[in-house]
Enzyme design. Sequence first.
Site, mmCIF file in Angstrom:
data_model
loop_
_atom_site.group_PDB
_atom_site.id
_atom_site.type_symbol
_atom_site.label_atom_id
_atom_site.label_comp_id
_atom_site.label_asym_id
_atom_site.label_seq_id
_atom_site.Cartn_x
_atom_site.Cartn_y
_atom_site.Cartn_z
ATOM 1 N N PHE A 1 0.846 -1.441 -0.025
ATOM 2 C CA PHE A 1 -0.158 -0.007 0.051
ATOM 3 C C PHE A 1 0.910 1.211 -0.136
ATOM 4 O O PHE A 1 2.119 0.995 0.216
ATOM 5 C CB PHE A 1 -1.085 -0.280 1.256
ATOM 6 C CG PHE A 1 -0.281 -0.236 2.528
ATOM 7 C CD1 PHE A 1 0.049 0.892 3.216
ATOM 8 C CD2 PHE A 1 -0.101 -1.659 3.072
ATOM 9 C CE1 PHE A 1 0.680 0.921 4.636
ATOM 10 C CE2 PHE A 1 0.597 -1.823 4.170
ATOM 11 C CZ PHE A 1 0.947 -0.551 5.201
ATOM 12 N N TYR A 2 0.165 2.461 -0.187
ATOM 13 C CA TYR A 2 1.017 3.502 -0.526
ATOM 14 C C TYR A 2 0.579 4.523 0.615
ATOM 15 O O TYR A 2 -0.783 4.676 0.732
ATOM 16 C CB TYR A 2 0.631 4.245 -1.940
ATOM 17 C CG TYR A 2 1.294 3.365 -3.099
ATOM 18 C CD1 TYR A 2 2.699 3.510 -3.330
ATOM 19 C CD2 TYR A 2 0.585 2.086 -3.344
ATOM 20 C CE1 TYR A 2 3.415 2.608 -4.457
ATOM 21 C CE2 TYR A 2 1.502 1.566 -4.331
ATOM 22 C CZ TYR A 2 2.625 1.482 -4.728
ATOM 23 O OH TYR A 2 3.335 1.029 -5.511
#
Length: 157
Positions: free
Chosen positions: A29-30
């Site tokens: 995830f970012y």
Amino acid sequence: MAKEIERKFLVADSAWRDFVEAEISIRQFYLATGPGRTVRIRISNGVEATLTLKFSGRGRGRDEFEYPIPLAEAEEMQAFALGHVIEKTRHHVRHGGYLYEVDVFGGELEGLVVAELETPDTVPDGRLPGWLGRDVTSEARYYNASLALGEIPEAAA
């Protein structure tokens, strides 16, 4: 810091499966994205986590900094993810002396299969395996950050 030339391809067929050396279950995830930069957390096989900072360079080259982080902290940071969490299985496949990473996506991206080739040099097209499909290196919608934040590409629909 690692300097890399990265190319991405859609995968045309399943011939690569006969040459798989390893599989890694990935959840990533970012935490931040911007023009030419991303901050990513990746959890591999549910047991180790890394923080990665990527900065775009010119052409296919990019600067990348990667650091191990405690798994518990990575799990906590998932609450701050932008967009959705990417789930995929990465397969290591060798061809012509190069390591290809073939990502088979799950979840919302089920059906998408993308191969990446990261090298310090440029590999001529004639040395690429026949199971590679269209080169999508310059198509931002196939970057992992775009996949987490954007619409699902037609290859996964």
